[in-house]
Design a protein around this motif. Structure first.
Motif, mmCIF file in Angstrom:
data_model
loop_
_atom_site.group_PDB
_atom_site.id
_atom_site.type_symbol
_atom_site.label_atom_id
_atom_site.label_comp_id
_atom_site.label_asym_id
_atom_site.label_seq_id
_atom_site.Cartn_x
_atom_site.Cartn_y
_atom_site.Cartn_z
ATOM 1 N N ALA A 1 0.816 -1.219 0.000
ATOM 2 C CA ALA A 1 0.000 0.000 0.000
ATOM 3 C C ALA A 1 0.850 1.270 0.000
ATOM 4 N N PRO A 2 1.887 1.393 0.857
ATOM 5 C CA PRO A 2 2.664 2.639 0.842
ATOM 6 C C PRO A 2 3.291 2.951 -0.517
ATOM 7 N N ASP A 3 3.880 1.939 -1.167
ATOM 8 C CA ASP A 3 4.483 2.179 -2.475
ATOM 9 C C ASP A 3 3.431 2.540 -3.515
ATOM 10 N N THR A 4 2.284 1.876 -3.458
ATOM 11 C CA THR A 4 1.208 2.157 -4.411
ATOM 12 C C THR A 4 0.751 3.604 -4.319
ATOM 13 N N LEU A 5 0.637 4.119 -3.112
ATOM 14 C CA LEU A 5 0.117 5.471 -2.917
ATOM 15 C C LEU A 5 1.190 6.532 -3.183
ATOM 16 N N LYS A 6 2.400 6.317 -2.659
ATOM 17 C CA LYS A 6 3.404 7.379 -2.781
ATOM 18 C C LYS A 6 3.899 7.530 -4.211
ATOM 19 N N CYS A 7 4.009 6.435 -4.972
ATOM 20 C CA CYS A 7 4.535 6.575 -6.332
ATOM 21 C C CYS A 7 3.508 7.191 -7.276
ATOM 22 N N GLN A 8 2.227 7.141 -6.884
ATOM 23 C CA GLN A 8 1.183 7.764 -7.710
ATOM 24 C C GLN A 8 0.627 9.036 -7.071
#
Length: 240
Positions: free
Chosen positions: A56-63
């Protein structure tokens, strides 16, 4: 954007239930809220390496987003894309609120077990996911942060979570295009912030179809530069 091909698999997930399926690359999974007010808490794993799961953190921060909707991608903790959101009639998928547990459900709606109530028991999302992932040899330590499809949670001026009642309407659909072979695990238990007075048993239809080929102008591919890199990571991983 979404698949127009005839489904090769359909089912209905009753309220307070759990479900899972390994879906091959190149297919779409379409979820449809049957009555309105549904919630699907969803997790993703690589069936060939179950240590790789939705991040979840990578999904949100990269987008650069707090919510997900059409055009967003769902990333693994290896920088690869499990699936792309090619359709979201609701415009907002909750990413941060997790699932209910036994104590929260009992405190809000009372306790009702399967032995006495059968299919009208009041299951909670945490235990439902545990039961489902156990089929693949997974347990508590393997439950990462999940998505809540059909649910919207915003914040007020003080930063408090605000659950949006009536966010999803009957017939609303969310469609995921699977970008690498993915184990999808979900539960239809109510959202942990749902304020309903009665425990909501909300069914969801599922349809799996062959996906249309992704084109150069694909909205998920082009919604941000990071998604282009994510698809390149998939290409390198999947190369024969």
């Amino acid at each position: 954007m979404s698949s127009t091909k005839e489904p090769i698999f359909t089912d209905t997930i009753p309220g307070a239930s759990h479900w899972s399926m390994v879906v091959p690359k190149g297919h779409t999974v379409k979820f449809t809220d049957v009555e309105g007010g549904a919630n699907l808490s969803v997790l993703f794993y690589n069936p060939k390496n179950l240590l790789e799961r939705y991040n979840a953190p990578d999904t949100l921060k990269c987008q650069h987003t707090f919510k997900l909707s059409t055009g967003n991608c769902l990333y693994s903790d290896m920088g690869r894309i499990f699936a792309s959101v090619v359709r979201d009639d609701t415009g907002w998928i909750d990413t941060v609120c997790g699932v209910s547990n036994k104590q929260k459900v009992a405190g809000k709606w009372g306790a009702r077990d399967y032995q006495n109530a059968r299919n009208l028991w009041m299951q909670n999302g945490y235990d439902a996911l545990l039961v489902e992932v156990a089929k693949y040899g997974l347990g508590k330590r393997d439950l990462a942060a999940n998505l809540n499809l059909f649910s919207k949670v915003a914040t007020d001026a003080e930063g408090n979570f605000i659950f949006s009642e009536g966010h999803s309407k009957a017939g609303d659909s969310i469609e995921l295009r699977v970008e690498m072979e993915t184990l999808i695990v979900l539960t239809s238990c109510p959202h942990p912030l749902n304020p309903a007075e009665e425990y909501p048993f909300k069914p969801v239809d599922i349809a799996v179809s062959k996906a249309e080929e992704m084109t150069a102008d694909d909205v998920c591919l082009n919604s941000c530069e990071e998604n282009g890199r994510g698809f390149e990571n998939n290409r390198r991983y999947l190369v024969a």
